[in-house]
Design an enzyme around this catalytic site. Sequence first.
Site, PDB file in Angstrom:
ATOM      1  N   MET A  27      10.393   3.564  70.217  1.00 33.75           N
ATOM      2  CA  MET A  27      10.739   4.934  70.618  1.00 33.75           C
ATOM      3  C   MET A  27      10.972   5.796  69.377  1.00 33.75           C
ATOM      4  O   MET A  27      11.561   6.877  69.475  1.00 33.75           O
ATOM      5  CB  MET A  27      11.974   4.927  71.511  1.00 33.75           C
ATOM      6  CG  MET A  27      11.732   4.163  72.811  1.00 33.75           C
ATOM      7  SD  MET A  27      12.825   4.642  74.149  1.00 33.75           S
ATOM      8  CE  MET A  27      14.409   4.175  73.484  1.00 33.75           C
ATOM      9  N   HIS A  31      14.098   2.303  62.008  1.00 36.41           N
ATOM     10  CA  HIS A  31      15.031   1.733  61.037  1.00 36.41           C
ATOM     11  C   HIS A  31      14.482   0.387  60.584  1.00 36.41           C
ATOM     12  O   HIS A  31      13.379  -0.025  60.994  1.00 36.41           O
ATOM     13  CB  HIS A  31      16.437   1.633  61.632  1.00 36.41           C
ATOM     14  CG  HIS A  31      16.505   0.918  62.958  1.00 36.41           C
ATOM     15  ND1 HIS A  31      16.123  -0.396  63.113  1.00 36.41           N
ATOM     16  CD2 HIS A  31      16.892   1.345  64.194  1.00 36.41           C
ATOM     17  CE1 HIS A  31      16.294  -0.769  64.365  1.00 36.41           C
ATOM     18  NE2 HIS A  31      16.741   0.268  65.053  1.00 36.41           N
ATOM     19  N   GLY A  33      15.098  -2.552  61.406  1.00 37.77           N
ATOM     20  CA  GLY A  33      14.771  -3.501  62.483  1.00 37.77           C
ATOM     21  C   GLY A  33      13.346  -3.295  62.972  1.00 37.77           C
ATOM     22  O   GLY A  33      12.568  -4.244  63.123  1.00 37.77           O
ATOM     23  N   HIS A  34      12.985  -2.038  63.211  1.00 33.62           N
ATOM     24  CA  HIS A  34      11.611  -1.740  63.619  1.00 33.62           C
ATOM     25  C   HIS A  34      10.624  -2.165  62.529  1.00 33.62           C
ATOM     26  O   HIS A  34       9.562  -2.726  62.813  1.00 33.62           O
ATOM     27  CB  HIS A  34      11.413  -0.233  63.829  1.00 33.62           C
ATOM     28  CG  HIS A  34      12.253   0.386  64.909  1.00 33.62           C
ATOM     29  ND1 HIS A  34      13.271   1.265  64.630  1.00 33.62           N
ATOM     30  CD2 HIS A  34      12.217   0.271  66.257  1.00 33.62           C
ATOM     31  CE1 HIS A  34      13.813   1.683  65.774  1.00 33.62           C
ATOM     32  NE2 HIS A  34      13.199   1.083  66.777  1.00 33.62           N
ATOM     33  N   GLN A  58      12.501   5.291  81.414  1.00 32.44           N
ATOM     34  CA  GLN A  58      13.517   4.262  81.222  1.00 32.44           C
ATOM     35  C   GLN A  58      14.907   4.843  80.972  1.00 32.44           C
ATOM     36  O   GLN A  58      15.833   4.099  80.669  1.00 32.44           O
ATOM     37  CB  GLN A  58      13.109   3.282  80.124  1.00 32.44           C
ATOM     38  CG  GLN A  58      13.113   3.832  78.713  1.00 32.44           C
ATOM     39  CD  GLN A  58      12.473   2.861  77.744  1.00 32.44           C
ATOM     40  OE1 GLN A  58      11.278   2.627  77.772  1.00 32.44           O
ATOM     41  NE2 GLN A  58      13.275   2.265  76.866  1.00 32.44           N
ATOM     42  N   GLY A 144      11.980  -6.964  69.417  1.00 32.44           N
ATOM     43  CA  GLY A 144      13.189  -7.449  68.767  1.00 32.44           C
ATOM     44  C   GLY A 144      14.076  -8.223  69.741  1.00 32.44           C
ATOM     45  O   GLY A 144      14.239  -7.817  70.892  1.00 32.44           O
ATOM     46  N   ASP A 147      17.077  -6.589  71.943  1.00 33.06           N
ATOM     47  CA  ASP A 147      16.966  -6.177  73.344  1.00 33.06           C
ATOM     48  C   ASP A 147      16.531  -7.391  74.160  1.00 33.06           C
ATOM     49  O   ASP A 147      15.408  -7.472  74.656  1.00 33.06           O
ATOM     50  CB  ASP A 147      15.991  -5.007  73.454  1.00 33.06           C
ATOM     51  CG  ASP A 147      16.510  -3.799  72.697  1.00 33.06           C
ATOM     52  OD1 ASP A 147      17.425  -3.143  73.192  1.00 33.06           O
ATOM     53  OD2 ASP A 147      16.040  -3.552  71.569  1.00 33.06           O
ATOM     54  N   ARG A 184      20.702   4.311  68.140  1.00 31.68           N
ATOM     55  CA  ARG A 184      21.895   4.942  68.721  1.00 31.68           C
ATOM     56  C   ARG A 184      23.109   4.851  67.801  1.00 31.68           C
ATOM     57  O   ARG A 184      24.104   5.541  68.045  1.00 31.68           O
ATOM     58  CB  ARG A 184      22.217   4.329  70.085  1.00 31.68           C
ATOM     59  CG  ARG A 184      21.183   4.709  71.150  1.00 31.68           C
ATOM     60  CD  ARG A 184      21.668   4.392  72.559  1.00 31.68           C
ATOM     61  NE  ARG A 184      20.786   4.975  73.564  1.00 31.68           N
ATOM     62  CZ  ARG A 184      19.743   4.343  74.124  1.00 31.68           C
ATOM     63  NH1 ARG A 184      19.464   3.104  73.783  1.00 31.68           N
ATOM     64  NH2 ARG A 184      18.979   4.951  75.016  1.00 31.68           N
TER      65      ARG A 184
END
Length: 275
Positions: A27, A31, A33-34, A58, A144, A147, A184
């Site tokens: 989305m 960061h 992680g992506h 969603q 990841g 989630d 977030r």
Amino acid sequence: MQVTRDPSQARDAVRHAERPLGLVPTMGALHAGHLELVARARAECRTVAVSIFVNPLQFGPGEDFERYPRAFDGDVAALRAAGADVIYAPDVATMYPPGFATSVDPGPVAERYEGALRPGHFRGVATVCVKLFATMCPERAYFGAKDAQQVAVLRRVVADLNLPLELVVLPTVREPDGLALSSRNAYLDAGERGTAPQIHRALDAIVHAVRCGETDRERAVAHGRAELRAPLREAYLDVVDPDTFAAPDVVRPPALAIASAWLGATRLIDNERIA
Ligand code: AMP
């Protein structure tokens, strides 16, 4: 690197590309992680596509769809540096044109925990992922472990609909104090940010209790709950089966400790495997 908002162009960009094709659905507001997912896709696939789409399907009414962080130019620069080949960033009107009516209902795994707090959330996730898979036809799609329920839902969808792709799941990237990276996290003020690592500490406490021999789920969870203090408010804390997200009375590895907590108006999630 090709950047397109058009599904036909996105498909054309990858149709004759070298295989395997790895797709990283996101989305945006990227960061580390992506970027870990993109780096793994780059290492394993001849062609790497990344989708950027804040998916209204969603988000529930009153959730953060409008204010969800959007950082398109920075994302494009980061993905160029990471060696992505194609960025597909459709508009909402392209993804869901007038008359759009079909959705993917993933069943019971989508109804618990995140699904209970966000009715329809996983139907939105499953629907957009199936559309992305149908548009791009990747051999591999990268997600990841942060989630974890999303992963469980998508595993179910891929198996049930015979989708010809492999889901590759990567470990959660964390801040040095244990907080899982999340777009977030940008919503947190300094006080909330200081409190947020309690979520990971609670998960650690559950994992530790089970490793030390605790098999009663409620007692194991109580060890975690002791780490959560106001103003942080628990949304859920539990131990579940990683595939079904059903909660067993007796904890037997492999299991998953899952947590969600409110910090002000922001709800964060995290999980840890119990191997
Ligand atoms: P999102 O943009 O939030 O939809 O996330 C896109 C992908 O990045 C999903 O597969 C997430 O699970 C993954 N992701 C988000 N945060 C992290 C993290 N801290 N570590 C690893 N992967 C992550």
